[in-house]
Each structure stands twice: as C-alpha cells, then as structure tokens.
Design a protein around this motif. Structure first.
Motif, PDB file in Angstrom:
ATOM      1  N   VAL A  20       1.184  -1.139   0.441  1.00 47.61           N
ATOM      2  CA  VAL A  20      -0.277  -0.322   0.387  1.00 47.61           C
ATOM      3  C   VAL A  20       0.952   1.298  -0.142  1.00 47.61           C
ATOM      4  O   VAL A  20       1.789   1.692   0.863  1.00 47.61           O
ATOM      5  CB  VAL A  20      -0.749   0.150   1.248  1.00 47.61           C
ATOM      6  N   THR A  21       0.960   2.237  -0.947  1.00 50.78           N
ATOM      7  CA  THR A  21       1.722   3.133  -0.807  1.00 50.78           C
ATOM      8  C   THR A  21       1.129   4.451  -0.194  1.00 50.78           C
ATOM      9  O   THR A  21      -0.447   4.748  -0.594  1.00 50.78           O
ATOM     10  CB  THR A  21       1.949   3.771  -2.379  1.00 50.78           C
ATOM     11  N   SER A  22       1.792   5.855  -0.007  1.00 53.28           N
ATOM     12  CA  SER A  22       1.095   6.244   0.267  1.00 53.28           C
ATOM     13  C   SER A  22       0.194   7.223  -1.079  1.00 53.28           C
ATOM     14  O   SER A  22      -0.731   8.150  -0.322  1.00 53.28           O
ATOM     15  CB  SER A  22       1.810   7.792   0.201  1.00 53.28           C
ATOM     16  N   LYS A  23       0.322   6.684  -1.455  1.00 56.60           N
ATOM     17  CA  LYS A  23      -0.067   7.796  -3.479  1.00 56.60           C
ATOM     18  C   LYS A  23      -2.046   6.798  -3.107  1.00 56.60           C
ATOM     19  O   LYS A  23      -3.167   7.807  -3.152  1.00 56.60           O
ATOM     20  CB  LYS A  23       0.143   7.045  -4.796  1.00 56.60           C
ATOM     21  N   GLU A  24      -1.605   5.484  -2.574  1.00 56.97           N
ATOM     22  CA  GLU A  24      -3.441   5.243  -2.779  1.00 56.97           C
ATOM     23  C   GLU A  24      -3.526   5.881  -1.351  1.00 56.97           C
ATOM     24  O   GLU A  24      -4.822   5.406  -1.384  1.00 56.97           O
ATOM     25  CB  GLU A  24      -2.975   3.512  -1.629  1.00 56.97           C
ATOM     26  N   ILE A  25      -3.117   5.505   0.119  1.00 55.16           N
ATOM     27  CA  ILE A  25      -3.859   6.459   1.134  1.00 55.16           C
ATOM     28  C   ILE A  25      -4.128   7.329   0.983  1.00 55.16           C
ATOM     29  O   ILE A  25      -5.441   7.982   1.912  1.00 55.16           O
ATOM     30  CB  ILE A  25      -2.292   6.280   2.358  1.00 55.16           C
ATOM     31  N   SER A  26      -3.432   8.559  -0.502  1.00 57.05           N
ATOM     32  CA  SER A  26      -4.087  10.428  -0.206  1.00 57.05           C
ATOM     33  C   SER A  26      -5.486   9.960  -0.824  1.00 57.05           C
ATOM     34  O   SER A  26      -6.600  10.827  -0.605  1.00 57.05           O
ATOM     35  CB  SER A  26      -3.117  10.297  -1.121  1.00 57.05           C
ATOM     36  N   GLU A  27      -5.507   9.038  -1.852  1.00 58.50           N
ATOM     37  CA  GLU A  27      -6.441   8.815  -2.771  1.00 58.50           C
ATOM     38  C   GLU A  27      -8.229   8.523  -2.287  1.00 58.50           C
ATOM     39  O   GLU A  27      -8.777   8.604  -1.923  1.00 58.50           O
ATOM     40  CB  GLU A  27      -6.331   8.074  -4.079  1.00 58.50           C
ATOM     41  N   ALA A  28      -7.059   7.546  -1.555  1.00 60.63           N
ATOM     42  CA  ALA A  28      -9.029   6.648  -0.497  1.00 60.63           C
ATOM     43  C   ALA A  28      -9.041   8.019   0.548  1.00 60.63           C
ATOM     44  O   ALA A  28     -10.673   7.987   0.911  1.00 60.63           O
ATOM     45  CB  ALA A  28      -8.522   5.495   0.401  1.00 60.63           C
ATOM     46  N   LEU A  29      -8.111   8.874   1.130  1.00 61.99           N
ATOM     47  CA  LEU A  29      -8.858   9.801   1.950  1.00 61.99           C
ATOM     48  C   LEU A  29      -9.789  10.906   1.055  1.00 61.99           C
ATOM     49  O   LEU A  29     -10.972  11.421   1.276  1.00 61.99           O
ATOM     50  CB  LEU A  29      -7.389  10.485   2.411  1.00 61.99           C
ATOM     51  N   GLN A  30      -9.779  10.860  -0.134  1.00 62.60           N
ATOM     52  CA  GLN A  30      -9.941  12.034  -1.186  1.00 62.60           C
ATOM     53  C   GLN A  30     -11.468  11.218  -1.522  1.00 62.60           C
ATOM     54  O   GLN A  30     -12.301  11.928  -1.531  1.00 62.60           O
ATOM     55  CB  GLN A  30      -9.416  12.264  -2.324  1.00 62.60           C
ATOM     56  N   GLU A  31     -11.291   9.808  -1.585  1.00 62.14           N
ATOM     57  CA  GLU A  31     -12.546   9.262  -1.777  1.00 62.14           C
ATOM     58  C   GLU A  31     -13.825   9.233  -0.449  1.00 62.14           C
ATOM     59  O   GLU A  31     -14.909   9.353  -0.762  1.00 62.14           O
ATOM     60  CB  GLU A  31     -12.616   7.690  -2.614  1.00 62.14           C
ATOM     61  N   GLN A  32     -13.457   8.602   0.524  1.00 63.56           N
ATOM     62  CA  GLN A  32     -14.461   8.171   1.594  1.00 63.56           C
ATOM     63  C   GLN A  32     -14.713   9.926   2.465  1.00 63.56           C
ATOM     64  O   GLN A  32     -15.762   9.854   2.777  1.00 63.56           O
ATOM     65  CB  GLN A  32     -13.579   7.350   1.923  1.00 63.56           C
TER      66      GLN A  32
END
Length: 149
Positions: free
Chosen positions: A93-105
């Motif tokens: 899991v990358t920091s990019k995935e975490i950033s995108e998930a924060l934006q989506e959720q």
C-alpha cells in the motif's frame, strides 16, 4: 541615511532591521541592488502592515492545519488491497493510495508527499501513518488494510 533592510546583508544586518548607513553605501549599493529601501515613515508603515498580514495568514494556516490534524486523528481509513495465497498483500500500500482513499472516502485532501510510511505496508491489519500538515503540525491516521482476493 536610514535604510530598511529587505534582505540579509552580511556585516550590515538582517531583513526587517532599520540601520543607519553612509549615504553612498545606502544609495549606490543597498538600494540599487534591492537589498534595502530608504527608511521613510511610509515605507516603515507599509513594512509593518505586510508583516502583520503575514502573521495573520500564518496563524490562519496553523489553525487550519490543527483542525485537519484533529479530523485525521479521529478518522479510520479503510483500504481494500489484493491478497496473495500466503495471506500477504500483492505489492504494498503506497502513500498515493492512502491519499486517494482519503479523498474518496472523506473528501480530505492530503498530498501524498505529506504522508510518511515508516515501513512498507505489506500485510493486512491496522497501521498508523504520519501525516505532515505544515507548520510542524502532524497527525496520526489509522489505516485499516483489508485483503481482497
């Protein structure tokens, strides 16, 4: 002649200081090179006003960062990631995935460069991630990694 230093000048002073210098040095070097302004009352008043505005802006940014930090501290982010046969994640899991998930959720925008991972996230479970929000404000975000086949 009195000058207001705009930039630091070695041997003369730091930015924001009012110094008494010789006329030739002040006019021909400091003012000509853009290191200083002639210290009239108007220039000093404008400088003080600019500094006050900068301080207010910085205080506003710090307040926003602290508010975001509180929001992130109380948030539990869930990320679904593919799992291999041995139960470990395929890839990490990358920091990019975490950033995108924060934006989506949650609609919270945090730059991927501001998210610090201590180790690569390669297993399912809850992981704490450090988020740098600027002005030395940090938040700990809990990320729940769920395995999906």
């Amino acid at each position: 002649m009195k000058v207001l230093l705009i930039k630091e000048v070695k041997g003369t002073g730091k930015a924001g200081e009012v110094k008494e210098v010789k006329d030739g040095y002040g006019k021909n070097f400091l003012i000509a090179k853009g290191f200083a302004l002639h210290a009239t009352q108007e220039v000093l008043d404008n400088y003080k006003e600019e500094q006050r505005i900068k301080a207010e802006q910085e205080a506003k940014e710090i307040a926003q960062a602290k508010e975001l930090a509180q929001k992130l501290d109380s948030t539990k982010l869930t990320i679904s990631h593919k799992v291999g046969a041995n139960g470990h994640l395929i890839g990490s899991v990358t920091s990019k995935e975490i950033s995108e998930a924060l934006q989506e959720q949650f609609g919270i925008e945090v730059d991927k460069k501001a998210i610090t991972l201590k180790d690569k996230i390669k297993s399912v479970g809850i992981v704490e991630v450090d988020c740098k929000l600027g002005h030395s404000v940090h938040a700990n975000l809990k990320v729940d990694i769920i395995g999906v086949e």
